[in-house]
Design an enzyme around this catalytic site. Structure first.
Site, mmCIF file in Angstrom:
data_model
loop_
_atom_site.group_PDB
_atom_site.id
_atom_site.type_symbol
_atom_site.label_atom_id
_atom_site.label_comp_id
_atom_site.label_asym_id
_atom_site.label_seq_id
_atom_site.Cartn_x
_atom_site.Cartn_y
_atom_site.Cartn_z
ATOM 1 N N GLU A 15 -8.041 28.161 -19.672
ATOM 2 C CA GLU A 15 -8.917 27.016 -19.406
ATOM 3 C C GLU A 15 -10.351 27.384 -19.782
ATOM 4 O OE1 GLU A 15 -8.431 23.975 -18.257
ATOM 5 O OE2 GLU A 15 -6.440 23.953 -17.313
ATOM 6 N N HIS A 61 -3.289 21.875 -25.516
ATOM 7 C CA HIS A 61 -2.540 21.072 -24.551
ATOM 8 C C HIS A 61 -2.180 19.723 -25.172
ATOM 9 C CE1 HIS A 61 -2.267 19.916 -19.995
ATOM 10 N NE2 HIS A 61 -1.103 20.012 -20.562
ATOM 11 N N ASP A 118 -6.852 17.460 -24.155
ATOM 12 C CA ASP A 118 -7.607 18.707 -24.249
ATOM 13 C C ASP A 118 -6.891 19.717 -25.148
ATOM 14 O OD1 ASP A 118 -5.682 18.700 -22.012
ATOM 15 O OD2 ASP A 118 -6.365 20.740 -21.626
#
Length: 274
Positions: free
Chosen positions: A101, A172, A182
């Site tokens: 992330e 993703h 994303d």
């Protein structure tokens, strides 16, 4: 950096920050690396949420805009970052991938003279790329990533590839198209994948402009001002240094309009191989 006992550590052996999350599954033998953005206000806030049992979500790593790395899940355990997903015949990519992330506000909407995130954060034009998502939709704003954040992410990706023999890196939005967007157009996925895959042609690309009066700008988007030496005539030779969304950072070859060492951003659609 390197991996020791499925934890990321510095070359001197000191571990990066580790904040364990309860949001994890069983044993993992990863085949892919999946890139995400947090769509949050800060790395600390996102880490707080991803370590909260109510989130029912996690990732192996969070990389802050400063480049700071926080690990939440050991690389041999399943993190809950992919959700409903599939890729190259595999279903439920949580069971087959490591998730990273990147601290980033994500998709933004225009609000007066600034851009607003879903959580209410405001961002200036200089921190925004205007582009349509590769899977379709209208042109909108996307929070840009910091150069150090991308550099650290690539370094981590290469370490993980070597350690776990990962096949590829994808977004993703690749494994969950239509459901997730994303890491979005502001993430330089094409050049990131090229470096990860070890392509011999992943360095600067020789290109030339295809239109007259092509503005070369101080940033990736029409909101950025043209730089001295702009506009470029058709046929100007340039080297592409980096790609972000639909924009390319280029270095102009030779002297153009009386300016040497001209560097800036141009719309990629107005370039072709030299």
């Amino acid at each position: 950096m390197k991996v020791v006992n499925n934890r990321l550590v510095r070359d001197n052996g000191n571990p990066f920050t580790f904040k364990p999350t309860p949001n994890m599954g069983g044993n993992l033998q990863a085949k892919y690396l999946i890139m995400h953005y947090t769509a949050g206000a800060s790395a600390a806030e996102s880490i707080g949420w991803l370590t909260n049992p109510d989130a029912k979500a996690s990732a192996h790593l969070v990389i802050a805009r400063s480049g700071a790395i926080t690990q939440l899940v050991p690389f041999d355990k399943v993190a809950w970052h992919a959700g409903r997903s599939r890729w190259e015949g595999l279903v439920d990519m949580n069971e087959h991938s490591i998730g990273i992330e990147l601290d980033n506000a994500g998709a933004l909407d225009k609000s007066g003279d600034h851009w607003r995130a879903w959580f209410g954060g405001n961002y200036s034009q200089g921190d925004v790329l205007e582009a349509a998502h590769k899977h379709g939709g209208l042109v909108r704003g996307w929070h840009t990533f910091t150069p150090v954040q991308i550099d650290v992410a690539l370094e981590v990706a290469m370490v993980l590839k070597a350690q776990y023999n990962l096949r590829d890196v994808v977004g993703h939005d690749d494994i969950s198209p239509g459901r997730k967007i994303d890491p979005g157009p502001a993430f330089p996925m094409r050049s990131f994948q090229a470096r990860f895959r070890g392509r011999i042609d992943d360095g600067p690309k020789q290109m030339e402009t295809t239109v007259d009066d092509l503005n070369i700008r101080s940033g990736p988007g029409v909101q950025h001002n043209p730089v001295q030496g702009s506009p470029l005539p058709s046929g100007t030779k340039v080297e592409v240094i980096r790609v972000e969304g639909t924009w390319s950072l280029v270095e102009v070859q030779g002297t153009v309009n009386g300016v040497n060492d001209l560097e800036g951003w141009v719309a990629s659609r107005f370039l072709k191989p030299a």
